[in-house]
Motif scaffolding. Structure first.
Motif, PDB file in Angstrom:
ATOM      1  N   LYS A 388      41.951  16.383  19.174  1.00 44.91           N
ATOM      2  CA  LYS A 388      40.922  17.373  18.894  1.00 44.91           C
ATOM      3  C   LYS A 388      40.901  17.689  17.401  1.00 44.91           C
ATOM      4  O   LYS A 388      41.947  17.840  16.779  1.00 44.91           O
ATOM      5  CB  LYS A 388      41.176  18.652  19.692  1.00 44.91           C
ATOM      6  CG  LYS A 388      41.129  18.447  21.204  1.00 44.91           C
ATOM      7  CD  LYS A 388      41.443  19.729  21.951  1.00 44.91           C
ATOM      8  CE  LYS A 388      41.408  19.507  23.456  1.00 44.91           C
ATOM      9  NZ  LYS A 388      41.742  20.740  24.214  1.00 44.91           N
ATOM     10  N   GLU A 390      38.990  20.241  14.476  1.00 48.02           N
ATOM     11  CA  GLU A 390      38.140  21.416  14.254  1.00 48.02           C
ATOM     12  C   GLU A 390      37.111  21.117  13.171  1.00 48.02           C
ATOM     13  O   GLU A 390      37.453  20.666  12.080  1.00 48.02           O
ATOM     14  CB  GLU A 390      38.990  22.618  13.846  1.00 48.02           C
ATOM     15  CG  GLU A 390      38.160  23.884  13.624  1.00 48.02           C
ATOM     16  CD  GLU A 390      38.985  25.074  13.196  1.00 48.02           C
ATOM     17  OE1 GLU A 390      38.865  25.508  12.025  1.00 48.02           O
ATOM     18  OE2 GLU A 390      39.773  25.571  14.027  1.00 48.02           O
ATOM     19  N   ASN A 428      32.334  20.340  21.508  1.00 54.40           N
ATOM     20  CA  ASN A 428      32.403  21.633  22.197  1.00 54.40           C
ATOM     21  C   ASN A 428      32.383  21.467  23.717  1.00 54.40           C
ATOM     22  O   ASN A 428      31.716  22.211  24.437  1.00 54.40           O
ATOM     23  CB  ASN A 428      31.264  22.545  21.737  1.00 54.40           C
ATOM     24  CG  ASN A 428      31.381  22.925  20.278  1.00 54.40           C
ATOM     25  OD1 ASN A 428      32.483  23.047  19.748  1.00 54.40           O
ATOM     26  ND2 ASN A 428      30.251  23.102  19.613  1.00 54.40           N
ATOM     27  N   LYS A 461      33.351  27.784  14.308  1.00 55.32           N
ATOM     28  CA  LYS A 461      34.292  26.751  14.726  1.00 55.32           C
ATOM     29  C   LYS A 461      33.699  25.875  15.820  1.00 55.32           C
ATOM     30  O   LYS A 461      33.125  26.365  16.782  1.00 55.32           O
ATOM     31  CB  LYS A 461      35.593  27.386  15.227  1.00 55.32           C
ATOM     32  CG  LYS A 461      36.357  28.140  14.155  1.00 55.32           C
ATOM     33  CD  LYS A 461      37.627  28.753  14.720  1.00 55.32           C
ATOM     34  CE  LYS A 461      38.391  29.518  13.651  1.00 55.32           C
ATOM     35  NZ  LYS A 461      39.622  30.152  14.185  1.00 55.32           N
ATOM     36  N   GLU A 463      34.595  22.048  18.098  1.00 55.47           N
ATOM     37  CA  GLU A 463      35.662  21.123  18.481  1.00 55.47           C
ATOM     38  C   GLU A 463      35.086  19.735  18.732  1.00 55.47           C
ATOM     39  O   GLU A 463      34.296  19.530  19.648  1.00 55.47           O
ATOM     40  CB  GLU A 463      36.376  21.620  19.737  1.00 55.47           C
ATOM     41  CG  GLU A 463      37.528  20.727  20.171  1.00 55.47           C
ATOM     42  CD  GLU A 463      38.136  21.173  21.483  1.00 55.47           C
ATOM     43  OE1 GLU A 463      39.086  21.977  21.440  1.00 55.47           O
ATOM     44  OE2 GLU A 463      37.645  20.730  22.544  1.00 55.47           O
ATOM     45  N   ALA A 465      36.229  16.118  19.837  1.00 49.43           N
ATOM     46  CA  ALA A 465      37.395  15.572  20.538  1.00 49.43           C
ATOM     47  C   ALA A 465      37.170  14.110  20.898  1.00 49.43           C
ATOM     48  O   ALA A 465      36.071  13.713  21.306  1.00 49.43           O
ATOM     49  CB  ALA A 465      37.695  16.386  21.793  1.00 49.43           C
TER      50      ALA A 465
END
Length: 761
Positions: A388, A390, A428, A461, A463, A465
């Motif tokens: 992951k 950020e 996300n 923020k 994510e 991944a």
């Protein structure tokens, strides 16, 4: 035998030496217990599935701590089908095996105490590893469902006995005091002397900047600020401290009643205001913005410790502006670059500097994964493996419908992958791409480009991944299997992400955005003054705690954030008010269906079909559950506190007003200390948030009308307005079409009339 009078001086000397030795903070041993769930971001039950599962827990330790003893108390449960002679739970610490526990099917619930040798502990980062060898059959399937064990992280803990050791006190050690790990300081006292001007520059700007500076050092851990203004005791020091010198007493931490000497505190003020607490040598050093860390002497009179020795940070200067510059430097500076006990600051950052642009990715630019701090992405062995990353964007990142984020990847995988091996990418939590890894001899991809709709990325923020499921070759026949250790997938860190240019607009009010990014107190394009207003002097500690948390959320100093006593008629565009209901006026609630003055106006959920529901996070198109009905009543807030967010009705320009209220000042301070802690702060959402504990809210609702906040061109602003008011936009379009039809009809009618007249001629 020696006369008693000759012995007494030596006895007194030994007593003084013993007291001085025992009073040293570096020698005090402390015992603490920490649940393993505090070191794990997932569920408190850690499940180990499969034949050889491995799970790491990261444990951070303050560099100032020396561990004298540590014991891991473990509670776990395993499958009752395990083969006892082959099933083992290995416990490793920093890659050294410290315990081997048999998984006994006859005793599936196990408890064990494992000693962690002191010499294995490292400053900062340590790794606790659970590696299980789980067998139920000689010829088992490595993914059989009965291959499992689970560790209760909440009921498992590490018991420590530690000693604080400070070899050389200097400004480099400052971050170590506020380390987010074990032994770090999570509360701080800030003192001023004879500071009776509630709204002077030191109180308004310098002290909040110091609170932010300390909170930034604790990173993700909350920091509770205790502010105290002390009246000088210089007038009666001679009667107190005889037979020691008055100057030594002044150099001590005489203003602290707490005997605990482990924590560092802050003394802030101008050179003149701190004369009664600093040595002559220190006063001579102050010739501008000034920072100093020092250990104050203990004051011992006739064997009694009058004042304990403490460690303090001095923030000072010749003028109030110097103190503000010193506090600002404290927030920006890298402690490791300051090996001295004190520094004089000659210049600070220029006014054009906007801190938020330093901690977020900038729209219109591209970044490699290595520039995002990713060192390597290698997946080895079978199973589902995830990395992951950020992606932190400006809080007011606003992309158009057609904008895309370009993701260009270089990756490869080796030979021997079988059916079911996949490479998936999510943003996300939403799957945006998948690839089957079906080449028997492996493959390499260069400049593998994906176009991702930019609106899948939120302001703040995000994510990104990468999920790789690696399946090994399956052999047919009894007891034939391949362990899959040969499987290898590599994603090059030269892979890059390219962001589109974007406008800067954010839907408000939004407590989720406040909790994640500190917006709108911290903005990407501007750094206008933002105020936290308090109605009573005893609320200043709570206001400073909140200022520190906002800085943590934004990731940087909010330089123009100040704390002011009283509520003026006009507030800053973005403002926060801390108050009790009796301190608030109805004027603050003119745009809100809720009011918390002496008379309460509540938008009950069943009156508005809200049902404790907050709409999904979507900065681009979010229609709130606006409250239309409400009930007015005479009541109190009891034990709970409340955060309300609304469009600021008493500001010069468009902005957001946040109101935090509790029934009493003491209750307000207590509730804010709970709010800034991770479990509760991470649940902020909507614009109506009530809570009475540190774990979960009572009610979360969205009751205010939405509006867009930010600076952009007229067309983008019009598009954003239309997105949030689709019916108005539809009516405008219908009106334009109708006007066009009328205009066309008039033109045709006029032309038809002219043709008729031509025929008559």
């Amino acid at each position: 035998m020696l006369p008693l009078k000759l012995i007494q001086p030596y006895v007194r000397l030994l007593t003084l030496l013993l007291i001085a030795f025992l009073s040293l903070p570096a020698q005090a041993k402390t015992s603490n217990e920490f649940r393993l769930s505090e070191f794990y971001g997932g569920n408190s039950l850690l499940r180990l599935n499969g034949e050889r599962p491995v799970q790491d827990l990261g444990i951070t330790l303050s560099p100032l701590l020396a561990v004298s003893s540590a014991t891991l108390h473990l509670k776990a449960t395993s499958s009752i089908t395990m083969l006892q002679e082959r099933s083992i739970l290995n416990v490793r610490f920093n890659n050294v095996t410290i315990g081997q526990i048999t998984l006994n099917p006859n005793k599936p619930n196990l408890q064990a105490d494992v000693r962690i040798p002191s010499e294995l502990w490292r400053p900062q980062y340590n790794t606790l590893t659970f590696a299980a060898s789980q067998y139920v059959d000689r010829c088992q399937d490595s993914n059989a469902p009965d291959l499992w064990s689970e560790i209760n992280l909440y009921n498992s803990y590490i018991a420590f006995e530690t000693t604080k050791v400070i070899n050389q006190l200097n400004l480099q050690k400052l971050s170590d005091f506020f380390n987010p790990g074990i032994g770090g300081q999570h509360q701080a006292q800030i003192f001023t002397l004879d500071n009776k001007q509630e709204n002077d520059i030191v109180n308004k700007y310098a002290i909040p900047a110091v609170a932010q500076a300390l909170a930034l050092r604790t990173q993700y851990q909350s920091l509770h600020i205790d502010y105290q203004n002390i009246e000088s005791k210089a007038a009666d020091t001679k009667s107190i401290v005889q037979p020691i010198s008055e100057s030594k007493y002044r150099q001590s931490s005489w203003y602290i009643t707490d005997k605990k000497a482990d924590d560092i505190h802050v003394l802030i003020g101008t050179k003149n205001s701190l004369q009664q607490a600093l040595s002559e040598k220190t006063l001579e050093e102050i010739n501008g913005p000034y920072l100093r860390i020092e250990k104050t002497p203990a004051v011992i009179i006739e064997g009694e410790e009058l004042v304990a020795s403490h460690i303090r940070l001095i923030v000072s200067g010749l003028s109030e502006q110097d103190v503000v510059r010193a506090a600002t430097t404290l927030a920006y500076m890298d402690d490791r670059l300051n090996p001295d006990q004190s520094i004089n600051v000659h210049s600070t950052v220029n006014n054009a500097f906007i801190p938020q642009q330093q901690v977020t990715l900038q729209p219109g630019k591209s970044y490699t994964l290595s520039e995002l701090g990713v060192t390597a992405i290698n997946f080895n062995g079978p199973g589902l493996l995830t990395k992951k990353i950020e992606i932190r964007l400006p809080a007011d990142f606003y992309a158009s419908e057609t904008d895309t984020v370009e993701l260009t990847l270089d990756f490869s995988y080796g030979a021997g992958y079988e059916d079911g091996s996949t490479f998936n990418i999510t943003v996300n939590g939403k799957v945006i791409h998948g690839l089957k890894l079906d080449k028997k001899d492996g493959d390499f991809y260069h400049n593998y480009t994906l176009s991702i709709p930019a609106r899948l990325f939120d302001g703040g923020k995000n994510e990104l991944a990468f999920h790789v499921n690696q399946n090994s070759i399956q052999l047919i026949g009894e007891c034939r299997s391949v362990n899959g250790d040969y499987l290898h997938f590599q994603l090059d860190t030269d892979s890059k992400i390219e962001l589109p240019t974007a406008a800067h607009l954010a839907r408000q009010p939004d407590l989720r955005l406040l909790g994640q990014t500190g917006y709108p107190f911290a903005q990407y394009q501007t750094q206008d003054d933002t105020g936290i207003y308090i109605t009573q002097a005893t609320m200043r500690s709570a206001a400073l705690t909140m200022a520190g948390k906002l800085a943590q959320s934004s990731g940087n100093l909010i330089p123009n954030l100040y704390v002011e006593m009283g509520i003026p008629t006009t507030l800053t565009d973005t403002a926060m008010v801390l108050a009790t209901p009796k301190d608030l006026s109805a004027e603050l609630y003119s745009d809100l269906s809720t009011a918390i003055t002496d008379s309460k106006r509540w938008p009950y959920r069943l009156q508005n079909k809200l049902y404790n529901r907050v709409t999904a996070n979507d900065n681009q198109n979010l229609q709130p559950n606006t409250a239309a009905g409400f009930t007015t009543q005479q009541s109190t807030l009891g034990d709970f506190s409340l955060v309300l967010a609304t469009k600021n009705p008493v500001a010069d320009k468009t902005g957001t007003l946040f109101i935090i209220a509790a029934e009493t000042t003491e209750r307000l301070t207590e509730r804010i200390s709970e709010l800034v802690q991770g479990p509760l702060w991470s649940q902020l959402a909507g614009d109506f948030f009530a809570w009475d504990n540190a774990k979960s809210p009572l009610i979360v609702m969205q009751v205010s009308s939405a509006y867009m906040l930010g600076a952009t061109d007229s067309w983008t602003a019009l598009g954003a307005w239309g997105t949030n008011h689709p019916w108005y936009l539809l009516l405008i379009i219908v009106a334009i079409v109708f006007m066009f039809m009328v205009f066309t009809w008039l033109l045709l009618k006029r032309r038809h009339q002219k043709i008729k007249e031509d025929w008559k001629e």
